[in-house]
Design a protein around this motif. Structure first.
Motif, PDB file in Angstrom:
ATOM      1  N   VAL A   1      -2.276  -3.204 -16.456  1.00  0.00           N
ATOM      2  CA  VAL A   1      -2.250  -1.751 -16.583  1.00  0.00           C
ATOM      3  C   VAL A   1      -2.365  -1.182 -15.182  1.00  0.00           C
ATOM      4  O   VAL A   1      -3.296  -1.488 -14.448  1.00  0.00           O
ATOM      5  N   THR A   2      -1.397  -0.337 -14.803  1.00  0.00           N
ATOM      6  CA  THR A   2      -1.378   0.180 -13.441  1.00  0.00           C
ATOM      7  C   THR A   2      -2.201   1.447 -13.329  1.00  0.00           C
ATOM      8  O   THR A   2      -2.175   2.313 -14.198  1.00  0.00           O
ATOM      9  N   ASP A   3      -2.921   1.557 -12.249  1.00  0.00           N
ATOM     10  CA  ASP A   3      -3.655   2.749 -11.895  1.00  0.00           C
ATOM     11  C   ASP A   3      -2.950   3.347 -10.689  1.00  0.00           C
ATOM     12  O   ASP A   3      -2.866   2.712  -9.634  1.00  0.00           O
ATOM     13  N   LEU A   4      -2.425   4.562 -10.831  1.00  0.00           N
ATOM     14  CA  LEU A   4      -1.605   5.152  -9.788  1.00  0.00           C
ATOM     15  C   LEU A   4      -2.375   5.327  -8.486  1.00  0.00           C
ATOM     16  O   LEU A   4      -1.867   5.045  -7.399  1.00  0.00           O
ATOM     17  N   GLY A   5      -3.618   5.753  -8.575  1.00  0.00           N
ATOM     18  CA  GLY A   5      -4.426   5.925  -7.372  1.00  0.00           C
ATOM     19  C   GLY A   5      -4.614   4.600  -6.640  1.00  0.00           C
ATOM     20  O   GLY A   5      -4.529   4.536  -5.408  1.00  0.00           O
ATOM     21  N   LYS A   6      -4.859   3.539  -7.402  1.00  0.00           N
ATOM     22  CA  LYS A   6      -5.029   2.213  -6.814  1.00  0.00           C
ATOM     23  C   LYS A   6      -3.730   1.734  -6.169  1.00  0.00           C
ATOM     24  O   LYS A   6      -3.737   1.167  -5.078  1.00  0.00           O
ATOM     25  N   GLU A   7      -2.604   1.980  -6.841  1.00  0.00           N
ATOM     26  CA  GLU A   7      -1.307   1.582  -6.294  1.00  0.00           C
ATOM     27  C   GLU A   7      -1.018   2.324  -4.992  1.00  0.00           C
ATOM     28  O   GLU A   7      -0.515   1.735  -4.034  1.00  0.00           O
ATOM     29  N   LEU A   8      -1.304   3.626  -4.939  1.00  0.00           N
ATOM     30  CA  LEU A   8      -1.072   4.391  -3.715  1.00  0.00           C
ATOM     31  C   LEU A   8      -1.978   3.919  -2.581  1.00  0.00           C
ATOM     32  O   LEU A   8      -1.565   3.862  -1.422  1.00  0.00           O
ATOM     33  N   LYS A   9      -3.220   3.560  -2.914  1.00  0.00           N
ATOM     34  CA  LYS A   9      -4.135   3.036  -1.902  1.00  0.00           C
ATOM     35  C   LYS A   9      -3.630   1.694  -1.367  1.00  0.00           C
ATOM     36  O   LYS A   9      -3.664   1.443  -0.166  1.00  0.00           O
ATOM     37  N   GLU A  10      -3.124   0.842  -2.257  1.00  0.00           N
ATOM     38  CA  GLU A  10      -2.566  -0.438  -1.831  1.00  0.00           C
ATOM     39  C   GLU A  10      -1.335  -0.238  -0.956  1.00  0.00           C
ATOM     40  O   GLU A  10      -1.126  -0.965   0.005  1.00  0.00           O
ATOM     41  N   LEU A  11      -0.511   0.775  -1.282  1.00  0.00           N
ATOM     42  CA  LEU A  11       0.659   1.072  -0.458  1.00  0.00           C
ATOM     43  C   LEU A  11       0.230   1.548   0.928  1.00  0.00           C
ATOM     44  O   LEU A  11       0.835   1.169   1.934  1.00  0.00           O
ATOM     45  N   GLY A  12      -0.826   2.353   1.001  1.00  0.00           N
ATOM     46  CA  GLY A  12      -1.358   2.776   2.298  1.00  0.00           C
ATOM     47  C   GLY A  12      -1.850   1.592   3.100  1.00  0.00           C
ATOM     48  O   GLY A  12      -1.589   1.501   4.318  1.00  0.00           O
ATOM     49  N   ASN A  13      -2.544   0.678   2.457  1.00  0.00           N
ATOM     50  CA  ASN A  13      -2.997  -0.535   3.138  1.00  0.00           C
ATOM     51  C   ASN A  13      -1.816  -1.378   3.598  1.00  0.00           C
ATOM     52  O   ASN A  13      -1.845  -1.972   4.675  1.00  0.00           O
ATOM     53  N   LEU A  14      -0.781  -1.428   2.773  1.00  0.00           N
ATOM     54  CA  LEU A  14       0.421  -2.181   3.123  1.00  0.00           C
ATOM     55  C   LEU A  14       1.083  -1.595   4.369  1.00  0.00           C
ATOM     56  O   LEU A  14       1.520  -2.334   5.257  1.00  0.00           O
ATOM     57  N   ILE A  15       1.140  -0.282   4.470  1.00  0.00           N
ATOM     58  CA  ILE A  15       1.731   0.364   5.638  1.00  0.00           C
ATOM     59  C   ILE A  15       0.920   0.053   6.889  1.00  0.00           C
ATOM     60  O   ILE A  15       1.477  -0.224   7.957  1.00  0.00           O
ATOM     61  N   ILE A  16      -0.398   0.039   6.771  1.00  0.00           N
ATOM     62  CA  ILE A  16      -1.249  -0.300   7.906  1.00  0.00           C
ATOM     63  C   ILE A  16      -1.011  -1.742   8.345  1.00  0.00           C
ATOM     64  O   ILE A  16      -0.847  -2.036   9.531  1.00  0.00           O
ATOM     65  N   VAL A  17      -0.945  -2.650   7.393  1.00  0.00           N
ATOM     66  CA  VAL A  17      -0.710  -4.061   7.710  1.00  0.00           C
ATOM     67  C   VAL A  17       0.662  -4.251   8.350  1.00  0.00           C
ATOM     68  O   VAL A  17       0.808  -4.985   9.327  1.00  0.00           O
ATOM     69  N   MET A  18       1.681  -3.552   7.834  1.00  0.00           N
ATOM     70  CA  MET A  18       3.021  -3.677   8.408  1.00  0.00           C
ATOM     71  C   MET A  18       3.059  -3.126   9.831  1.00  0.00           C
ATOM     72  O   MET A  18       3.752  -3.668  10.692  1.00  0.00           O
ATOM     73  N   THR A  19       2.310  -2.074  10.113  1.00  0.00           N
ATOM     74  CA  THR A  19       2.243  -1.540  11.476  1.00  0.00           C
ATOM     75  C   THR A  19       1.603  -2.547  12.407  1.00  0.00           C
ATOM     76  O   THR A  19       2.090  -2.780  13.522  1.00  0.00           O
ATOM     77  N   ILE A  20       0.516  -3.169  11.969  1.00  0.00           N
ATOM     78  CA  ILE A  20      -0.143  -4.194  12.782  1.00  0.00           C
ATOM     79  C   ILE A  20       0.791  -5.372  13.008  1.00  0.00           C
ATOM     80  O   ILE A  20       0.886  -5.898  14.123  1.00  0.00           O
ATOM     81  N   GLU A  21       1.522  -5.783  11.976  1.00  0.00           N
ATOM     82  CA  GLU A  21       2.478  -6.882  12.125  1.00  0.00           C
ATOM     83  C   GLU A  21       3.564  -6.522  13.127  1.00  0.00           C
ATOM     84  O   GLU A  21       3.982  -7.358  13.931  1.00  0.00           O
ATOM     85  N   ALA A  22       4.042  -5.278  13.097  1.00  0.00           N
ATOM     86  CA  ALA A  22       5.085  -4.860  14.038  1.00  0.00           C
ATOM     87  C   ALA A  22       4.566  -4.902  15.473  1.00  0.00           C
ATOM     88  O   ALA A  22       5.278  -5.331  16.388  1.00  0.00           O
ATOM     89  N   VAL A  23       3.324  -4.482  15.680  1.00  0.00           N
ATOM     90  CA  VAL A  23       2.741  -4.552  17.020  1.00  0.00           C
ATOM     91  C   VAL A  23       2.608  -6.004  17.463  1.00  0.00           C
ATOM     92  O   VAL A  23       2.921  -6.350  18.614  1.00  0.00           O
ATOM     93  N   LEU A  24       2.161  -6.878  16.580  1.00  0.00           N
ATOM     94  CA  LEU A  24       2.025  -8.293  16.934  1.00  0.00           C
ATOM     95  C   LEU A  24       3.378  -8.936  17.225  1.00  0.00           C
ATOM     96  O   LEU A  24       3.488  -9.765  18.138  1.00  0.00           O
ATOM     97  N   ILE A  25       4.420  -8.545  16.495  1.00  0.00           N
ATOM     98  CA  ILE A  25       5.764  -9.050  16.791  1.00  0.00           C
ATOM     99  C   ILE A  25       6.201  -8.568  18.164  1.00  0.00           C
ATOM    100  O   ILE A  25       6.823  -9.308  18.932  1.00  0.00           O
ATOM    101  N   GLY A  26       5.877  -7.324  18.510  1.00  0.00           N
ATOM    102  CA  GLY A  26       6.191  -6.812  19.842  1.00  0.00           C
ATOM    103  C   GLY A  26       5.476  -7.600  20.925  1.00  0.00           C
ATOM    104  O   GLY A  26       6.062  -7.930  21.965  1.00  0.00           O
TER     105      GLY A  26
END
Length: 107
Positions: free
Chosen positions: A73-98
């Motif tokens: 069962v999906t909780d929209l607030g939880k999904e949006l929070k996970e997406l925010g965390n995902l964006i943060i992780v992807m930004t860190i990964e992009a910096v590390l790739i750089g």
């Protein structure tokens, strides 16, 4: 928010959580292979689609897929929070790739 728009938002968040990291990890694998494995082991380069396919096979074989068993069962607030965390992780990964790219240049 009505049910229809909430369902669309939930589906778009779930698709973003799956597809964006999937294709970015193929890019990361291709670049890491090119910058690290090729010079050390003198093997041929890996194309983007080859790296994405290799990542796909890894996910199919070794990852836990219980999150998508259909009874979740999906909780929209939880999904949006996970997406925010995902964006943060992807930004860190992009910096590390750089940083990895700079190291590969010898700077």
């Amino acid at each position: 928010m009505n049910n229809n728009s909430e369902l669309r938002l939930t589906l778009s968040v779930m698709i973003a959580e799956i597809l964006i990291p999937f294709f970015l990890k193929g890019l990361y694998l291709m670049l890491a292979w090119k910058w690290i494995v090729v010079p050390i082991f003198k093997v041929s380069q890996l194309s983007y689609w080859g790296a994405t396919g290799l990542n796909f096979m890894y996910v199919l074989i070794f990852k836990n897929h219980s999150k998508f068993d259909g009874s979740h069962v999906t909780d929209l607030g939880k999904e949006l929070k996970e997406l925010g965390n995902l964006i943060i992780v992807m930004t860190i990964e992009a910096v590390l790739i750089g940083v990895l790219w700079l190291v590969s240049l010898g700077i």
